[in-house]
Design an enzyme around this catalytic site. Sequence first.
Site, PDB file in Angstrom:
ATOM      1  N   LYS A  97      -9.045   3.691   1.227  1.00  0.00           N
ATOM      2  CA  LYS A  97      -9.372   4.709   2.235  1.00  0.00           C
ATOM      3  C   LYS A  97      -9.918   5.967   1.579  1.00  0.00           C
ATOM      4  CE  LYS A  97      -5.355   3.784   5.033  1.00  0.00           C
ATOM      5  NZ  LYS A  97      -4.083   4.226   4.492  1.00  0.00           N
TER       6      LYS A  97
ATOM      7  N   LYS B  87      -3.126   8.433  -8.737  1.00  0.00           N
ATOM      8  CA  LYS B  87      -3.339   9.588  -7.848  1.00  0.00           C
ATOM      9  C   LYS B  87      -3.179  10.905  -8.594  1.00  0.00           C
ATOM     10  CE  LYS B  87      -2.305   7.609  -3.328  1.00  0.00           C
ATOM     11  NZ  LYS B  87      -1.450   7.703  -2.141  1.00  0.00           N
TER      12      LYS B  87
ATOM     13  N   LYS C 144      -9.986  -1.746  -5.922  1.00  0.00           N
ATOM     14  CA  LYS C 144      -9.562  -2.208  -4.590  1.00  0.00           C
ATOM     15  C   LYS C 144     -10.274  -1.392  -3.507  1.00  0.00           C
ATOM     16  CE  LYS C 144      -5.698   0.736  -3.705  1.00  0.00           C
ATOM     17  NZ  LYS C 144      -4.425   1.090  -3.279  1.00  0.00           N
TER      18      LYS C 144
END
Length: 326
Positions: A196, A111, A193
Amino acid sequence: MKRVFSGIQPSGTPHIGNYLGAIKNWAAIQEEYDCIYCVVDLHAITVYQKPDILRQKTIDAIKIILAAGIDPEKSIVFVQSHIKEHSELAWILNTITPIGELERMTQFKDKAKNQKAGVSAGLLDYPVLMAADILLYNTDAVPVGEDQRQHVELSRVIARKFNNLYGETFKEPAELIRKEGARIMSLTDPTKKMSKSDEDKFGCIDLTDSPDLIREKIKKAVTDSGKEIISRPDKPAVSNLLTIYSLFSNQPIKEIETKYENKTYVEFKEGLAQVVIEGLALFQEKYAELDKNPEYVLKVIKEGADKARNLAESKMKEVKEKMGLV
Ligand code: TYM
């Protein structure tokens, strides 16, 4: 009964990865455990969220939990920011957590790459707040997908360190990770993966997607070279689709492979779309009902917060006493 705690962020729209890796299991274990499920809005803001959208997504995430079959009479369902003890305990745990432990977290490293304006302290601190969530409720087990394993491991390290310094206070929680479905991959890139925050909307099947959109996304899903419909390490795309098929239909992968032996990818994908649409039908029906009943959803989170607050306040009292905070 043993205690379970888990959470979901109200960022983006939950997808079948969240469902198969976690939420479906949350509903299944309600009879076996004393369960607490939380929409973690304070975690979501470690990445900028537009206020109106965050507000809406928080309520939507509660509806997702309820529509998945979690019964607020049996389990506690609440919003993280309603219980101030989560932030309070996170601060306390910060004082004993080495920065090095946080810097090596895989999710932080991923992130941080996307925070162009500089990495916030909150993003680094994310796993400490997660440890606070878990430890505040004397949690025995944490049902999560594979990507959260490292965070649950760290919460054990933090619990142990606190107990060594101040005396036995926190339980060391175990992760509860399913063998199948713990890591559902993107439909357009099976090396990533399903997420969202994926910009590519065809990578995810959202839990609220219409049947037509589900068919379209599955039609566009990438496959592997060759024609075999088989789960094997050299066939990551087809293996992922077979896992999704198996979890929605409750059929073992071997049986599905036999069913589609000598069939084409097109036929397999049509079958898969049908299974996903049917597997989500009841969920979507309940979600639509909840959409019409916003007062009920607000009542659930208020009652959930009242129950969670009782537990959290008593644990914080114990923590403060142990630490000499008068
Ligand atoms: P979040 O919101 O990213 O995801 C919610 C749950 O879905 C799982 N998951 C997946 N499972 C399988 N395949 C995927 N592609 C996939 N993507 C997500 C996640 O592992 C998770 O179980 N940090 C947590 C939220 C959290 C939490 C907690 C969880 C905050 N505090 C305390 C447990 C206990 C998160 O970001 O989940």
